[in-house]
Scaffold this motif. Structure first.
Motif, mmCIF file in Angstrom:
data_model
loop_
_atom_site.group_PDB
_atom_site.id
_atom_site.type_symbol
_atom_site.label_atom_id
_atom_site.label_comp_id
_atom_site.label_asym_id
_atom_site.label_seq_id
_atom_site.Cartn_x
_atom_site.Cartn_y
_atom_site.Cartn_z
ATOM 1 N N SER A 1 -35.797 7.002 18.511
ATOM 2 C CA SER A 1 -35.860 5.476 18.042
ATOM 3 C C SER A 1 -37.261 5.495 19.274
ATOM 4 N N PHE B 1 -40.606 -0.654 12.455
ATOM 5 C CA PHE B 1 -40.125 0.657 12.807
ATOM 6 C C PHE B 1 -40.142 1.177 14.246
ATOM 7 N N THR C 1 -35.102 -1.891 15.130
ATOM 8 C CA THR C 1 -34.498 -0.675 14.720
ATOM 9 C C THR C 1 -33.076 -0.716 15.398
ATOM 10 N N ILE D 1 -32.932 5.502 10.886
ATOM 11 C CA ILE D 1 -34.157 5.960 11.544
ATOM 12 C C ILE D 1 -34.694 7.219 10.847
ATOM 13 N N GLU E 1 -39.110 -3.919 5.880
ATOM 14 C CA GLU E 1 -39.053 -2.481 5.588
ATOM 15 C C GLU E 1 -40.588 -2.239 4.980
ATOM 16 N N GLU F 1 -36.756 6.178 8.064
ATOM 17 C CA GLU F 1 -37.926 5.654 8.622
ATOM 18 C C GLU F 1 -38.939 6.645 8.810
#
Length: 216
Positions: A121, A172, A178, A188, A166, A191
């Motif tokens: 992340s 992101f 997130t 994630i 999104e 993503e």
């Protein structure tokens, strides 16, 4: 985490005004100042020499995509090296994150999150988002010019600040959006796949554009 924290989406009912994450915005916008200028300049100067040597326009375009990946990687490495050097100089260096500090000052909860999720992340996902947008910038630059490409990136970033969607991948790269696990129920890991897919799509979209260019 402070750099990639981002902000909450704009809520007109909250009466808080517009919260623009200056640190996040500045860090993300900097690479796009040079992407379009470099690629268009290379297209106008040395692309014909490269294409005559390798006998393929597609290889030239592939080299620009690779350049985007390498440039994004070096940009993030430089950032982490400078950050590490600064914290070492200040004498407060630590390889562990403090959940109390991140929750109190950054409004980020890391309780129950694995180091893998935190790494993806706060490091891997922002890097992938920057890389995919650099390839998108390259596509727009060779089609409409670097100025238009840069303005489009800025518009996408600004829209992402206001809306959580999104369909706006810059979301992101904001940890607040997130929350170390998902945005709008998209994990994630998904993503990451979306960011990689954008890079692949930009690679193939550029092929017919390069084929029509009057290079040599």
């Amino acid at each position: 985490m402070n750099v990639f924290a981002g902000c909450d989406p704009f809520d007109p009912e909250a009466n808080k005004g517009v919260d623009i994450p200056i640190t996040w915005f500045s860090f993300n916008v900097l690479p796009y100042l040079f992407v379009g200028l470099y690629i268009t300049n290379d297209l106008q100067t040395s692309a014909d020499t490269f294409i005559l040597r390798v006998k393929s326009r597609y290889l030239w375009w592939l080299s620009k995509i690779v350049w985007c990946v390498v440039s994004s990687t070096l940009y993030y490495l430089l950032f982490f090296v400078i950050s590490t050097a600064f914290t070492l100089f200040s004498g407060n260096f630590s390889l562990t994150q403090n959940s109390l500090i991140t929750e109190e000052f950054l409004e980020l909860s890391t309780y129950g999150k694995s180091m893998t999720e935190i790494f993806i992340s706060s490091v891997l996902l922002p890097w992938m988002i920057t890389t995919c947008h650099m390839t998108f910038d390259a596509i727009i630059s060779i089609t409409f010019g670097p100025v238009v490409a840069f303005l489009m990136i800025v518009c996408l970033m600004t829209t992402s600040v206001f809306y959580c969607s999104e369909f706006l991948p810059f979301n992101f790269s904001m940890l607040i959006r997130t929350d170390f696990c998902a945005i709008n129920n998209i994990s994630i890991y998904t993503e990451l796949e979306v960011a990689f897919l954008i890079i692949v799509i930009c690679l193939f979209l550029g092929l017919p554009i390069i084929k029509r260019k009057n290079i040599i």
